[in-house]
Design an enzyme around this catalytic site. Structure first.
Site, PDB file in Angstrom:
ATOM      1  N   GLU A   1     -12.092  -4.672  -5.059  1.00  0.00           N
ATOM      2  CA  GLU A   1     -12.524  -3.271  -4.918  1.00  0.00           C
ATOM      3  C   GLU A   1     -11.717  -2.330  -5.827  1.00  0.00           C
ATOM      4  O   GLU A   1     -12.196  -1.249  -6.182  1.00  0.00           O
ATOM      5  CB  GLU A   1     -12.389  -2.814  -3.458  1.00  0.00           C
ATOM      6  CG  GLU A   1     -13.375  -3.456  -2.497  1.00  0.00           C
ATOM      7  CD  GLU A   1     -13.048  -4.911  -2.114  1.00  0.00           C
ATOM      8  OE1 GLU A   1     -11.867  -5.310  -2.267  1.00  0.00           O
ATOM      9  OE2 GLU A   1     -13.960  -5.638  -1.695  1.00  0.00           O
ATOM     10  N   ASN A   2     -10.517  -2.730  -6.212  1.00  0.00           N
ATOM     11  CA  ASN A   2      -9.684  -1.867  -7.076  1.00  0.00           C
ATOM     12  C   ASN A   2     -10.319  -1.631  -8.456  1.00  0.00           C
ATOM     13  O   ASN A   2      -9.984  -0.666  -9.142  1.00  0.00           O
ATOM     14  CB  ASN A   2      -8.274  -2.443  -7.266  1.00  0.00           C
ATOM     15  CG  ASN A   2      -7.379  -2.297  -6.050  1.00  0.00           C
ATOM     16  OD1 ASN A   2      -6.444  -3.067  -5.849  1.00  0.00           O
ATOM     17  ND2 ASN A   2      -7.644  -1.302  -5.219  1.00  0.00           N
ATOM     18  N   TRP A   3     -11.281  -2.507  -8.848  1.00  0.00           N
ATOM     19  CA  TRP A   3     -11.970  -2.277 -10.132  1.00  0.00           C
ATOM     20  C   TRP A   3     -12.722  -0.952 -10.113  1.00  0.00           C
ATOM     21  O   TRP A   3     -13.030  -0.391 -11.164  1.00  0.00           O
ATOM     22  CB  TRP A   3     -12.974  -3.405 -10.426  1.00  0.00           C
ATOM     23  CG  TRP A   3     -12.352  -4.729 -10.776  1.00  0.00           C
ATOM     24  CD1 TRP A   3     -12.419  -5.872 -10.053  1.00  0.00           C
ATOM     25  CD2 TRP A   3     -11.598  -5.058 -11.958  1.00  0.00           C
ATOM     26  NE1 TRP A   3     -11.741  -6.889 -10.688  1.00  0.00           N
ATOM     27  CE2 TRP A   3     -11.239  -6.415 -11.870  1.00  0.00           C
ATOM     28  CE3 TRP A   3     -11.193  -4.336 -13.085  1.00  0.00           C
ATOM     29  CZ2 TRP A   3     -10.486  -7.066 -12.849  1.00  0.00           C
ATOM     30  CZ3 TRP A   3     -10.442  -4.987 -14.066  1.00  0.00           C
ATOM     31  CH2 TRP A   3     -10.099  -6.326 -13.943  1.00  0.00           C
TER      32      TRP A   3
ATOM     33  N   ARG B   1     -11.639   1.899  -9.153  1.00  0.00           N
ATOM     34  CA  ARG B   1     -10.764   3.074  -9.355  1.00  0.00           C
ATOM     35  C   ARG B   1     -11.018   3.664 -10.740  1.00  0.00           C
ATOM     36  O   ARG B   1     -11.604   3.001 -11.603  1.00  0.00           O
ATOM     37  CB  ARG B   1      -9.306   2.640  -9.229  1.00  0.00           C
ATOM     38  CG  ARG B   1      -8.988   2.232  -7.805  1.00  0.00           C
ATOM     39  CD  ARG B   1      -7.512   2.190  -7.546  1.00  0.00           C
ATOM     40  NE  ARG B   1      -7.311   1.965  -6.129  1.00  0.00           N
ATOM     41  CZ  ARG B   1      -6.164   2.103  -5.505  1.00  0.00           C
ATOM     42  NH1 ARG B   1      -5.093   2.472  -6.164  1.00  0.00           N
ATOM     43  NH2 ARG B   1      -6.067   1.896  -4.216  1.00  0.00           N
TER      44      ARG B   1
ATOM     45  N   ASP C   1       0.832  -1.205   0.000  1.00  0.00           N
ATOM     46  CA  ASP C   1       0.000   0.000   0.000  1.00  0.00           C
ATOM     47  C   ASP C   1       0.866   1.254   0.000  1.00  0.00           C
ATOM     48  O   ASP C   1       1.972   1.251   0.550  1.00  0.00           O
ATOM     49  CB  ASP C   1      -0.907  -0.027   1.245  1.00  0.00           C
ATOM     50  CG  ASP C   1      -2.065   0.944   1.123  1.00  0.00           C
ATOM     51  OD1 ASP C   1      -2.299   1.471   0.014  1.00  0.00           O
ATOM     52  OD2 ASP C   1      -2.742   1.184   2.136  1.00  0.00           O
TER      53      ASP C   1
ATOM     54  N   GLY D   1       0.061   5.400  -4.428  1.00  0.00           N
ATOM     55  CA  GLY D   1      -0.545   6.678  -4.806  1.00  0.00           C
ATOM     56  C   GLY D   1       0.058   7.829  -4.010  1.00  0.00           C
ATOM     57  O   GLY D   1       0.439   8.861  -4.570  1.00  0.00           O
TER      58      GLY D   1
ATOM     59  N   HIS E   1       2.760   3.289  -9.007  1.00  0.00           N
ATOM     60  CA  HIS E   1       2.597   1.858  -9.287  1.00  0.00           C
ATOM     61  C   HIS E   1       3.842   1.302  -9.999  1.00  0.00           C
ATOM     62  O   HIS E   1       4.294   0.203  -9.700  1.00  0.00           O
ATOM     63  CB  HIS E   1       1.338   1.611 -10.121  1.00  0.00           C
ATOM     64  CG  HIS E   1       0.069   2.004  -9.413  1.00  0.00           C
ATOM     65  ND1 HIS E   1      -0.189   1.648  -8.106  1.00  0.00           N
ATOM     66  CD2 HIS E   1      -1.010   2.718  -9.823  1.00  0.00           C
ATOM     67  CE1 HIS E   1      -1.375   2.128  -7.746  1.00  0.00           C
ATOM     68  NE2 HIS E   1      -1.884   2.787  -8.769  1.00  0.00           N
TER      69      HIS E   1
HETATM   70  C1  FPP Z   1      -1.781   0.168  -3.375  1.00  0.00           C
HETATM   71  O1  FPP Z   1      -1.353   1.499  -3.444  1.00  0.00           O
HETATM   72  C2  FPP Z   1      -1.301  -0.637  -4.461  1.00  0.00           C
HETATM   73  C3  FPP Z   1      -2.055  -1.221  -5.433  1.00  0.00           C
HETATM   74  C4  FPP Z   1      -3.503  -1.026  -5.536  1.00  0.00           C
HETATM   75  C5  FPP Z   1      -1.498  -2.040  -6.478  1.00  0.00           C
HETATM   76  C6  FPP Z   1      -0.247  -2.821  -6.175  1.00  0.00           C
HETATM   77  C7  FPP Z   1       0.439  -2.967  -7.446  1.00  0.00           C
HETATM   78  C8  FPP Z   1       1.784  -2.879  -7.629  1.00  0.00           C
HETATM   79  C9  FPP Z   1       2.761  -2.746  -6.539  1.00  0.00           C
HETATM   80  C10 FPP Z   1       2.245  -2.877  -9.026  1.00  0.00           C
HETATM   81  C11 FPP Z   1       2.976  -4.022  -9.527  1.00  0.00           C
HETATM   82  C12 FPP Z   1       2.592  -5.351  -9.086  1.00  0.00           C
HETATM   83  C13 FPP Z   1       3.174  -6.481  -9.554  1.00  0.00           C
HETATM   84  C14 FPP Z   1       2.792  -7.770  -8.953  1.00  0.00           C
HETATM   85  C15 FPP Z   1       4.178  -6.454 -10.619  1.00  0.00           C
HETATM   86  P1  FPP Z   1      -2.448   2.642  -3.529  1.00  0.00           P
HETATM   87  O2  FPP Z   1      -2.625   2.999  -4.964  1.00  0.00           O
HETATM   88  O3  FPP Z   1      -3.696   2.205  -2.849  1.00  0.00           O
HETATM   89  O4  FPP Z   1      -1.766   3.785  -2.732  1.00  0.00           O
HETATM   90  P2  FPP Z   1      -2.476   4.935  -1.870  1.00  0.00           P
HETATM   91  O5  FPP Z   1      -3.191   4.262  -0.741  1.00  0.00           O
HETATM   92  O6  FPP Z   1      -1.330   5.778  -1.415  1.00  0.00           O
HETATM   93  O7  FPP Z   1      -3.400   5.657  -2.799  1.00  0.00           O
END
Ligand code: FPP
Length: 248
Positions: free
Chosen positions: A68-70, A72, A21, A24, A38
């Site tokens: 739930e990420n769908w 976004r 996490d 972002g 990412h």
């Molecule tokens: C959470 O950060 C992260 C994700 C939703 C995606 C995780 C994906 C990767 C690390 C990319 C590559 C993966 C592989 C397996 C190659 P967030 O976007 O929720 O961060 P935030 O809470 O600061 O907004």
């Protein structure tokens, strides 16, 4: 003394699961697009996989994309899917070289055809590798997985494969996507959030939880070692008393 040398090789967790996490926020702090976070997150994945394999972890499960990420914004979902496809494709030779087997859990049918194809290819190619299993949780949520397991068991009851009185915790575990591996010994969550976020709800029953403020793109080998060192200080009682453990 290096952090790595403080780790006792005989007390390693067999299975480490990670909620990656903070991508972002990492990007926003730098006035950059979230997708750059990412991209940098994928670099941290590479480093963590390398650290886990080197030290002798048997299973590493990464929460790469939740159900739930769908929800976004579409361009972020597309960017994440492209990054996944690209990373899986580009890293397959490294997985082969390091004898790492790739598996995936989650609602994989909901991924687009191209993603499924690349994923299936990498899973098939690495199937015989035995050093470590890297598990990607994709379009995954714990509640989805439990619901699917319930449907599976209900069908077996309906088909007279099993009676209701025969249903045990083992039956449920076997109906889970994760049936091929032990439950996680250690869960790491980055970015200072103290939540499970619908990850491995059934499997985390006795898992040791480790939270760090480090944002996922800044996670590296030393951060992974810190989590292992912390884990090795824990007393895992599985509901028993400390005294009972001393007698074993
Ligand atoms: C959470 O950060 C992260 C994700 C939703 C995606 C995780 C994906 C990767 C690390 C990319 C590559 C993966 C592989 C397996 C190659 P967030 O976007 O929720 O961060 P935030 O809470 O600061 O907004």
């Amino acid at each position: 003394m290096s952090l790595k040398s403080a780790i006792q090789p005989e007390c390693l967790p067999k299975h480490v699961a990670i909620i990656m996490d903070g991508n972002g926020r990492w990007a926003t702090q730098r006035s950059q697009d979230r997708n750059l976070g990412h991209e940098q997150g994928a670099v941290a994945v590479r480093e963590t996989v390398e650290a886990a394999a080197e030290i002798g972890i048997e299973f590493l499960t990464l929460y790469a994309f939740s159900t739930e990420n769908w929800n976004r914004p579409k361009d972020e979902v597309n960017a994440l899917m492209n990054l996944l496809v690209r990373s899986i494709h580009n890293e397959t030779p490294t997985l082969m070289k390091n004898h790492i087997r790739l598996r995936a859990i989650g609602n994989l049918d909901s991924l687009d055809a191209k993603t499924q194809e690349i994923l299936d290819e990498a899973i098939e190619k690495t199937a015989q590798n035995t050093r470590m299993t890297l598990v990607l949780a994709l379009s995954y949520s714990g509640r989805w997985e439990i619901t699917e397991a319930v449907k599976h068991i209900a069908r077996d009851v309906q088909d007279n494969q099993i009676s209701i009185s025969e249903i045990s915790e083992k039956t449920v575990s076997k109906a889970m996507d994760t049936a091929f591996m032990p439950s996680p010994d250690l869960l790491i969550r980055t970015s200072g959030e103290y939540r499970i976020s619908n990850f491995l709800l059934w499997q985390l029953a006795y898992t040791e939880l480790y939270f760090t403020n480090v944002l996922w793109p800044d996670f590296n080998k030393d951060e992974f070692y810190k989590a292992l060192i912390d884990y090795q200080k824990r007393e895992r009682r599985f509901g028993k008393t400390s005294q009972q453990l001393e007698l074993i």
